[in-house]
Scaffold this active site. Structure first.
Site, short mmCIF file in Angstrom:
data_model
loop_
_atom_site.label_atom_id
_atom_site.label_comp_id
_atom_site.label_asym_id
_atom_site.label_seq_id
_atom_site.Cartn_x
_atom_site.Cartn_y
_atom_site.Cartn_z
N LYS A 227 -9.56 -34.17 -18.09
CA LYS A 227 -10.86 -34.95 -17.84
C LYS A 227 -10.74 -34.80 -16.07
CE LYS A 227 -10.92 -37.32 -22.16
NZ LYS A 227 -10.95 -38.72 -22.78
N ARG A 261 -3.46 -38.51 -26.31
CA ARG A 261 -4.04 -36.87 -27.11
C ARG A 261 -4.44 -35.54 -25.76
NH1 ARG A 261 -9.45 -35.74 -27.07
NH2 ARG A 261 -10.32 -35.18 -29.02
#
Length: 284
Positions: A227, A261
């Site tokens: 991210k 994840r």
């Protein structure tokens, strides 16, 4: 901290030990921020899922709608057309559980009917009023995530008085909602939603607060992989973010996260195994 607890998925249970489980990301989309287009073809997606399993993934999380900032929503039929052939193709060959990453009850229902054992809902089961009923009737595991706003608005100007307190209270309230709806406590997983309506500083505060989130009494999932905040931390927004992702993975693993994840399954599994072998968990 979290030693050998159980996450019940209905047809089977996953044991949550000191080392977190690895949930491999399989986005069957043309526009997801890191792997968009990579698995848009069902056969390629199936092959990638099997490769992730071989590399040590514990769960495969399949999504047919991008939830990156400012992404466009996808209709139910288009999402079904993307994910169901992949789940059908994996049902008899994959030995680890399939998670369906969706906020649409119709997609969740079809995915569960095809063999998915986890519903991973970025809206915290708030986006579709029928979602909780499907989870109850199917008896599957659920991942309940915090998101401020929608993917189209969440990064406009996210503001909190105290981001950790507010998201802790939100997840506590959503856990209570799930229990009242009839979802058993041992089926609930909670996710603070890294990158979903949070600034760079918010994301780091939430990651540092992982030990607090583990006190909620449910498995904690952290979805930080590749991210944007990682690019900012390492000082290069255009750099490959895998090494930065691994650094965060080890930090939250040490802090008690139960599931991570990630896009890069082989590297994540190897890093966690080496961290454990080198004594990374022993003094915690």
């Amino acid at each position: 901290m979290n030693h050998d607890r159980i996450w019940n998925l209905g047809r089977r249970s996953l044991t949550l030990g000191r080392r977190p489980l690895v949930m491999g990301i399989l986005n069957v989309t043309p526009d997801s921020f890191s792997d968009g287009g990579k698995h848009h073809d069902a056969q390629r997606a199936i092959a990638s899922a099997l490769a992730m399993e071989a590399a040590g993934a514990d769960i495969i999380d399949i999504g047919g709608e991008s939830t990156r900032p400012y992404s466009d929503p996808v209709g139910v039929q288009e999402e079904l057309d993307r994910v169901i052939p992949v789940i059908d193709g994996l049902r008899d060959s994959l030995s680890i559980p399939i998670s369906i990453d969706t906020s649409k009850a119709a997609v969740a229902q079809a995915a569960v009917d095809s063999g998915a054992e986890i519903i991973n809902d970025v809206t915290g089961l708030e986006g579709d009023p029928a979602m909780s009923g499907i989870a109850v009737a199917a008896g599957v595991g659920v991942c309940v995530m915090h998101m401020k706003g929608t993917p189209q608005t969440m990064q406009d100007d996210p503001v909190y008085t105290d981001v950790v307190d507010e998201i802790f209270a939100y997840l506590q309230a959503r856990k209570s909602f799930c229990l009242e709806a009839g979802i058993r406590e041992d089926r609930i997983c909670l996710d603070p939603g890294i990158g979903f309506g949070k600034t760079h500083e918010h994301n780091l505060a939430l990651l540092r607060a992982t030990p607090r989130f583990t006190t909620l009494g449910c498995p904690i999932l952290i979805g930080h992989s590749r991210k944007g905040f990682i690019g900012k931390v390492i000082g290069d927004k255009d750099a490959d973010r895998m090494a930065g992702t691994l650094g965060v993975t080890l930090a939250v693993a040490a802090a008690g996260a139960d599931i991570i994840r990630v896009h890069d399954v082989p590297e994540s599994v190897q890093a966690l195994r080496a961290f454990e072998a080198a004594g990374g968990f022993e003094n915690l």
